[in-house]
Scaffold this active site. Structure first.
Site, PDB file in Angstrom:
ATOM      1  N   CYS A  60     -15.532  -8.728  59.228  1.00 29.76           N
ATOM      2  CA  CYS A  60     -14.274  -8.939  59.953  1.00 29.76           C
ATOM      3  C   CYS A  60     -13.039  -8.726  59.077  1.00 29.76           C
ATOM      4  O   CYS A  60     -11.920  -8.716  59.587  1.00 29.76           O
ATOM      5  CB  CYS A  60     -14.247 -10.341  60.550  1.00 29.76           C
ATOM      6  SG  CYS A  60     -15.677 -10.715  61.583  1.00 29.76           S
TER       7      CYS A  60
ATOM      8  N   HIS B 230      -6.636 -15.763  61.247  1.00 31.99           N
ATOM      9  CA  HIS B 230      -7.862 -15.101  61.698  1.00 31.99           C
ATOM     10  C   HIS B 230      -8.253 -15.671  63.065  1.00 31.99           C
ATOM     11  O   HIS B 230      -8.546 -14.917  63.990  1.00 31.99           O
ATOM     12  CB  HIS B 230      -8.969 -15.325  60.667  1.00 31.99           C
ATOM     13  CG  HIS B 230     -10.190 -14.509  60.901  1.00 31.99           C
ATOM     14  ND1 HIS B 230     -10.157 -13.148  61.099  1.00 31.99           N
ATOM     15  CD2 HIS B 230     -11.504 -14.866  60.972  1.00 31.99           C
ATOM     16  CE1 HIS B 230     -11.386 -12.690  61.283  1.00 31.99           C
ATOM     17  NE2 HIS B 230     -12.213 -13.713  61.216  1.00 31.99           N
TER      18      HIS B 230
ATOM     19  N   HIS C 149     -12.157 -10.710  69.866  1.00 34.08           N
ATOM     20  CA  HIS C 149     -12.388 -10.485  68.441  1.00 34.08           C
ATOM     21  C   HIS C 149     -12.910  -9.071  68.243  1.00 34.08           C
ATOM     22  O   HIS C 149     -14.055  -8.772  68.577  1.00 34.08           O
ATOM     23  CB  HIS C 149     -13.392 -11.512  67.912  1.00 34.08           C
ATOM     24  CG  HIS C 149     -13.509 -11.541  66.420  1.00 34.08           C
ATOM     25  ND1 HIS C 149     -12.917 -10.600  65.601  1.00 34.08           N
ATOM     26  CD2 HIS C 149     -14.160 -12.392  65.584  1.00 34.08           C
ATOM     27  CE1 HIS C 149     -13.187 -10.885  64.343  1.00 34.08           C
ATOM     28  NE2 HIS C 149     -13.950 -11.958  64.306  1.00 34.08           N
TER      29      HIS C 149
END
Length: 449
Positions: A214, A348, A382
């Site tokens: 990520c 995040h 996401h």
């Protein structure tokens, strides 16, 4: 040190197919997350799809590259432009589709099905038809039995994941025209997305294809920044794309218990987990001198970055957040900033229990309580490796327009932070963007107006 500026941005997300559309809907507090069932064998669940069916990373990247060149006022060929395009999953969807066809061939007991149509540039191997299992070094079996002991037709449930345009999933009647449209399996290797971008813009210099879970997006932008700071390039096309909504990815996250059931609610007391999204963002980075010479518009400056790894666990962050804190401190030091200089943090914020708790503790430990914080994953989903690139693009828009984006999906905060509940105008000079990926990959980048 060479000053690095951003002169072009493109973005595609579940919110919209352009930077402007996505940004306007984000400011309005809208979400691109809806309930979908792209694979009949899997249950419906919230996803951040761009269209009704999952995107292809190749097409998505081509669109983003064309758009960012237009936004930056550049025209290909650009032989001296560096290319740093990241993707955590890259062509995983294509590999899953090819694996499905291999499974069907083995089940049928035939090896003549042309799973991998030969590329005209590559000679075929002798001794078996081109693109068969034998050519790949595998042998077909006598078949696969299902639970009742009978020969399964079309691979059972897995066969319902059809490639676009495939009408008949019977492997005995399959032809090259029904196979996934891959000219060569080599085109689906993880780094080939960046190579394809270089071909698209006519770049013949440095090409990098980072993969850091990520954290990939920020990692790519950091590498591109270094290429300019070190004098290796005057211009770099950088960013990340992700088309990771595949059966394997969904099942994998489901088995981990990480997927939400209704939506993404970052930092909320009742958050359920992450929602997978797809999309990407591209930037044109230039030395300030290069941008000045061609009188390019400038979105903002990249001041510095921090990159660390926990070396702790495959999918759980180190509880004390030591390496993440080190990445933030590293970024601030390189950028000649202190925590008090930061006007906004793009967190995040995955909406998982562990990430949001750990990230909140880190922010509370390092920064004043007054610093505004938000995550945009409640709006886009996401996007895994592309999430940091989207975050940087949204941060640059915040700097340009002096507007902070809201933490979409947050209704009842669990943590004592200054969350941005609604978009509002304020003075924004310096911002940070965080990405924390599986394997303990930590990436932080500082931007300035």
């Amino acid at each position: 040190m060479v000053e690095v500026v951003v002169t072009g941005i493109s973005l595609v997300s579940a919110l919209g197919k352009s930077l402007v559309d996505s940004w306007q809907l984000l400011l309005a507090g809208k979400s691109g997350i809806h309930i979908y069932q792209p694979f009949p064998e899997l249950e419906p669940r919230p996803l951040g799809l761009i269209d009704k069916q999952p995107a292809q990373v190749r097409v998505l990247t081509q669109q983003l590259v064309a758009s960012v060149l237009h936004d930056a006022g550049l025209v290909s060929p650009l032989p001296n432009c560096g290319v740093v395009i990241g993707s955590s999953r890259s062509h995983q969807a294509a590999w899953e589709e090819m694996a499905r066809w291999m499974y069907l061939e083995v089940e049928s007991g035939r090896s003549e099905i042309n799973i991998f149509p030969p590329h005209p540039s590559y000679p075929t191997l002798t001794g078996s038809p081109p693109g068969t299992l034998r050519e790949a070094g595998l042998r077909p079996s006598t078949g696969v039995r299902n639970r009742d002991g009978k020969r399964s037709q079309c691979g059972g449930r897995v066969s319902r994941h059809k490639a676009p345009g495939v009408r008949d999933c019977d492997p005995l009647t399959a032809t090259a025209s029904t196979h996934p449209p891959y000219s060569s399996w080599l085109d689906t290797l993880p780094h080939m997305n960046a190579i394809a971008t270089a071909r698209q813009i006519g770049a013949t210099g440095i090409v990098l294809a980072p993969m850091a879970a990520c954290a990939t997006g920020i990692w790519a932008i950091a590498q591109a920044t270094f290429l300019i700071q070190s004098g290796q390039c005057q211009q770099v096309l950088t960013g990340a794309t992700e088309a990771a909504i595949t059966p394997l990815t969904l099942i994998g996250f489901q088995k981990m218990g990480a997927l939400a059931k209704t939506g993404a609610y970052p930092f909320d007391l009742h958050r359920e987990g992450l929602v997978l999204g797809e999309g990407g963002a591209m930037l044109i980075l230039e030395s300030a001198e290069s941008a000045k010479q061609r009188q390019a518009k400038v979105y903002g400056k990249i001041l510095g970055f921090g990159l660390t790894t926990d070396a702790y666990h495959p999918n759980t962050p180190e509880p004390a957040g030591k390496s993440a804190i080190a990445a933030i401190k590293q970024c601030l030091e390189r950028s000649h900033l202190t925590p008090k200089d930061i006007d906004y943090i793009h967190a995040h914020g995955t909406a998982t229990q562990i990430n949001d708790k750990t990230e909140s503790k880190i922010i509370q430990y390092l920064f004043p309580q007054s610093v505004p914080v938000s995550s945009t994953k409640g709006a886009t989903g996401h996007t895994i490796g592309a999430s940091g690139a989207l975050g940087v693009a949204f941060c640059l828009m915040a700097l340009q327009q002096q507007i902070l984006p809201p933490c979409v999906g947050l209704k009842q905060p669990e943590f004592d932070l200054n969350f941005v509940s609604k978009a509002h105008q304020t003075k924004v000079e310096r911002v940070l963007c965080f990405s924390f990926g599986f394997g303990g990959q930590n990436a932080v980048i500082a931007l300035e107006k």
